[in-house]
Design a protein around this motif. Structure first.
Motif, PDB file in Angstrom:
ATOM      1  N   ALA A 381       0.739  -1.013   0.000  1.00 34.91           N
ATOM      2  CA  ALA A 381      -0.388   0.066  -0.086  1.00 34.91           C
ATOM      3  C   ALA A 381       0.696   1.135  -0.038  1.00 34.91           C
ATOM      4  CB  ALA A 381      -1.007   0.735   1.672  1.00 34.91           C
ATOM      5  N   TRP A 382       2.325   0.659  -0.604  1.00 37.15           N
ATOM      6  CA  TRP A 382       3.106   2.515  -0.521  1.00 37.15           C
ATOM      7  C   TRP A 382       3.610   2.132   0.685  1.00 37.15           C
ATOM      8  CZ3 TRP A 382      -1.836   3.398  -3.291  1.00 37.15           C
ATOM      9  CH2 TRP A 382      -1.193   2.711  -4.812  1.00 37.15           C
ATOM     10  N   ARG A 383       3.232   1.782   1.794  1.00 42.40           N
ATOM     11  CA  ARG A 383       3.447   2.348   3.435  1.00 42.40           C
ATOM     12  C   ARG A 383       4.183   1.057   4.043  1.00 42.40           C
ATOM     13  NH1 ARG A 383      -2.650   3.692   6.381  1.00 42.40           N
ATOM     14  NH2 ARG A 383      -2.737   1.618   5.801  1.00 42.40           N
ATOM     15  N   ALA A 384       4.216   0.459   3.438  1.00 41.58           N
ATOM     16  CA  ALA A 384       4.670  -0.925   4.578  1.00 41.58           C
ATOM     17  C   ALA A 384       5.681  -2.477   3.430  1.00 41.58           C
ATOM     18  CB  ALA A 384       4.119  -2.063   5.133  1.00 41.58           C
ATOM     19  N   GLY A 385       6.545  -3.349   3.828  1.00 36.52           N
ATOM     20  CA  GLY A 385       6.986  -4.019   3.712  1.00 36.52           C
ATOM     21  C   GLY A 385       8.511  -3.880   3.148  1.00 36.52           C
ATOM     22  N   LEU A 386       9.540  -4.659   3.518  1.00 36.71           N
ATOM     23  CA  LEU A 386      11.132  -4.897   2.749  1.00 36.71           C
ATOM     24  C   LEU A 386      11.162  -5.372   1.885  1.00 36.71           C
ATOM     25  CD1 LEU A 386      11.482  -4.636   7.014  1.00 36.71           C
ATOM     26  CD2 LEU A 386      12.277  -2.656   5.091  1.00 36.71           C
ATOM     27  N   ALA A 387      12.598  -5.729   1.141  1.00 32.80           N
ATOM     28  CA  ALA A 387      12.506  -6.557   0.560  1.00 32.80           C
ATOM     29  C   ALA A 387      12.659  -8.131   0.456  1.00 32.80           C
ATOM     30  CB  ALA A 387      14.245  -5.873   0.299  1.00 32.80           C
ATOM     31  N   CYS A 388      13.958  -7.776   1.904  1.00 31.20           N
ATOM     32  CA  CYS A 388      14.008  -9.504   2.482  1.00 31.20           C
ATOM     33  C   CYS A 388      12.762 -10.170   2.576  1.00 31.20           C
ATOM     34  CB  CYS A 388      14.300  -8.676   3.790  1.00 31.20           C
ATOM     35  SG  CYS A 388      13.743  -8.395   5.240  1.00 31.20           S
ATOM     36  N   ASN A 389      11.544  -9.637   3.104  1.00 33.14           N
ATOM     37  CA  ASN A 389      10.253 -10.662   3.451  1.00 33.14           C
ATOM     38  C   ASN A 389       9.598 -10.824   1.833  1.00 33.14           C
ATOM     39  OD1 ASN A 389      10.282 -10.457   6.229  1.00 33.14           O
ATOM     40  ND2 ASN A 389       9.182  -8.433   6.035  1.00 33.14           N
ATOM     41  N   TYR A 390      10.515 -10.349   0.435  1.00 30.63           N
ATOM     42  CA  TYR A 390       9.746 -10.646  -0.257  1.00 30.63           C
ATOM     43  C   TYR A 390      10.539 -11.341  -1.174  1.00 30.63           C
ATOM     44  CZ  TYR A 390       5.546  -7.716   0.819  1.00 30.63           C
ATOM     45  OH  TYR A 390       4.471  -7.683   1.686  1.00 30.63           O
ATOM     46  N   ALA A 391      10.938 -12.297  -1.132  1.00 34.54           N
ATOM     47  CA  ALA A 391      11.931 -13.017  -1.942  1.00 34.54           C
ATOM     48  C   ALA A 391      11.495 -14.504  -2.166  1.00 34.54           C
ATOM     49  CB  ALA A 391      13.516 -13.352  -1.424  1.00 34.54           C
TER      50      ALA A 391
END
Length: 593
Positions: A381-391
């Motif tokens: 939603a443009w306001r959360a998330g990190l690369a390490c959790n989307y691998a």
């Protein structure tokens, strides 16, 4: 959990292949048991006949099906509602059409239910001619039964809405020597203004439509003569093309200079939307009474904000929790599966692509030399998330001989709600990969961009960027795109509750709406969404794919049956899933599908 995903092959209509087109126009397939609703129509009609004064089987012509029922008003000289039933032009009758009569009679109106000959005993133009004769009969004779011939209103549901369209196409003065404004208002419920996709679908085996017949009976192709107020209603859970057609009918009417209102009925599907029209407590019924002069505009209806949705409905359509209550559980799976993947592949390389701490990217490398590079832009939603959790999908790409890059970038609330900063960071990350891929053994000339949710929006922006004009980079270094469950026009987002944390101006809406910059799209595209997305996210994906197809650019539409906004992207990690195959299909030796 169902996990049936369909990948579009050759487009038959807009971006739909034959299977998807057939699904879009199979309304019965949207409910577990359609007989529940058909039985309700019939039982409520029987109850209405038993409780109201009903003059049955009035002949409006010489044919055996030229019959109508009149549910008489409580007071003389009452406005008249004429209802045309649905049934795919092949089923139902006036015996299934009186369920709304009690509501209208109680409100001070007369209610008329029509019978007409059905396919295969007739054609759609002949059916249209028959209901024109019926409406002319009503105008000539309804006064004798207590109705006011100067206040005739029409409504139709499903295929009956198409017949409403045909009535609006009628030149009453020329063809019947009747008043030009014989129809005082019309309601078009769950209907189709253009039958061309029906002709191309499985339904045409029974209907026998030809291009000429489609042109004769399609409101959006033939054109209207009437100019009365038009109310267009559609269930929020109808298929995306029914939603689109409803929107286009409302827009068409407004473009003619007519008064049109579009109402998207939250929580309703194709078969129970019409029951809301029969509910005196509903906003739709209130709006109907206003058109008939029996209610006040200050009634239950709330103003539409976007495509017939009021503010709560629009906010709900951009709030994933409303439609995906397992959001937290699935997000945790992303993180857990990413950890598990790293235990097998090892930790990624980490490179800075900009000056701030967040401007860095993870690279999961393959052993193949000079390999293509896939860049996955995460959602949140443009306001959360990190690369390490989307691998979690990295192994799919690495095993296939492709490097996977997952960039980090600022959350919108950390940059004053300004999407401009996020867009600049993501573009910078993509440009860095193009220029520096050799540092990890990649080929910067073969970059593939993927994204999910708000990341699909950012991926769409990247894919429609003028790389040559704005950055001096080759216009075709991005070889393919995959946008899953994204937003491609920011206009409704700007109007929604998300505007509380995203500062979208008129300029940024225009600049960062990918659907408005398709001219700069230079790569084949996959657009994907789950069937359990919110109505707006479904519309956004389907509309974007259709606009790309209309522009003559290669696009495939992937729909995941039974999956919601968060579940669909998990299938990217599976090489045997159609979504995984769709991503890998573009990653050939030359980066082309």
């Amino acid at each position: 959990m169902a996990n049936r995903v369909a990948v579009s092959a050759a487009a038959v209509w807009r971006a739909y292949d034959q299977a998807e087109l057939d699904r879009q126009y199979n309304s019965r397939g949207t409910v577990p048991d359609v007989s529940i609703y058909l039985n309700e129509y019939a039982s409520r009609t029987a109850a209405a006949k038993a409780s109201l004064r009903c003059v049955e089987d009035m002949a409006y012509g010489d044919g055996p099906d030229d019959r109508l029922d009149i549910y008489q008003a409580l007071t003389p000289n009452a406005p008249v509602m004429v209802f045309l039933h649905g049934g795919d032009w092949r089923a139902l009758s006036k015996e299934d059409s009186g369920f709304a009569a009690p509501a209208f009679v109680d409100a001070g109106a007369m209610f008329v239910a029509l019978d007409f000959t059905l396919v295969p005993a007739t054609t759609l133009p002949e059916m249209g001619a028959q209901v024109r004769r019926a409406l002319y009969w009503v105008w000539k004779n309804i006064g004798a039964h207590g109705g006011d011939p100067s206040r005739i209103h029409i409504a139709g549901h499903s295929s009956g809405a198409n017949l409403v369209g045909q009535l609006l196409m009628t030149d009453w003065v020329k063809d019947f020597s009747a008043p030009a404004d014989l129809v005082k208002s019309a309601v078009f419920m769950s209907g189709l203004g253009d039958l061309e996709p029906v002709r191309l679908s499985f339904r045409n085996e029974k209907l026998g439509l030809t291009p000429d017949l489609v042109a004769q009976v399609s409101l959006l192709r033939h054109g209207a003569v009437a100019s009365c107020p038009l109310l267009v209603a559609v269930g929020g859970h109808e298929t995306t093309d029914y939603l689109r057609q409803s929107r286009e009918v409302a827009d068409y009417w407004k473009a003619l200079g007519g008064q049109s209102t579009l109402m998207a009925l939250t929580g309703r599907h194709h078969f129970d939307a019409v029951l809301e029209w029969a509910d005196p407590a509903s906003a739709l019924f209130t709006a109907q009474l206003v058109l008939m002069g029996l209610g006040r505009a200050a009634g239950a209806a709330t103003p539409a904000v976007w495509l017939g949705m009021d503010q709560p409905a629009l906010d709900a359509s951009y709030n994933q929790v409303v439609y995906a209550p397992n959001q937290a559980e699935v997000l945790q799976r992303y993180a857990d599966n990413s950890v598990a993947m790293r235990s097998r592949l090892g930790e990624p390389l980490r490179f800075a692509y900009g000056d701030s701490a967040i401007e860095a990217l993870d690279v999961y490398t393959t052993d193949k030399a000079d390999a293509p590079v896939a860049i996955f832009i995460h959602g949140g939603a443009w306001r959360a998330g990190l690369a390490c959790n989307y691998a979690f999908a990295a192994e799919l790409f690495v095993r296939a001989g492709v490097h996977l890059v997952v960039p980090d970038f600022a959350a919108v609330q950390d940059v004053g709600g300004d999407l401009t900063v996020m867009v600049a960071q993501v573009r910078r990350a993509v440009a860095w990969v193009h220029c520096h891929a050799a540092r990890f053994g990649g080929d910067g000339r073969r970059v593939h961009v993927l994204g999910h949710s708000s990341g699909a929006h950012l991926a769409g922006v990247v894919l429609t960027t003028d790389w040559a004009g704005e950055f001096g980079l080759p216009p075709d270094f991005i070889k393919s795109g995959l946008c899953c469950s994204g937003i491609f026009d920011l206009a409704p987002v700007r109007l929604s509750a998300r505007s509380r944390y995203i500062r979208i101006t008129e300029n940024s809406e225009q600049a960062f709406s990918p659907q408005r910059h398709i001219a700069h799209l230079n790569a084949p595209l996959v657009v994907a969404c789950g069937t359990l997305e919110t109505p707006e996210f479904l519309r956004q994906s389907h509309d974007f794919a259709a606009e790309v197809a209309t522009a003559g650019k290669p696009v495939r539409l992937v729909t995941a049956e039974g999956l919601n906004h968060f579940e669909i992207i998990e299938t990217l990690a599976d090489a045997d899933s159609p979504l995984g195959r769709a991503a890998l299909a573009h990653l050939g030796p030359n980066g082309l599908s």
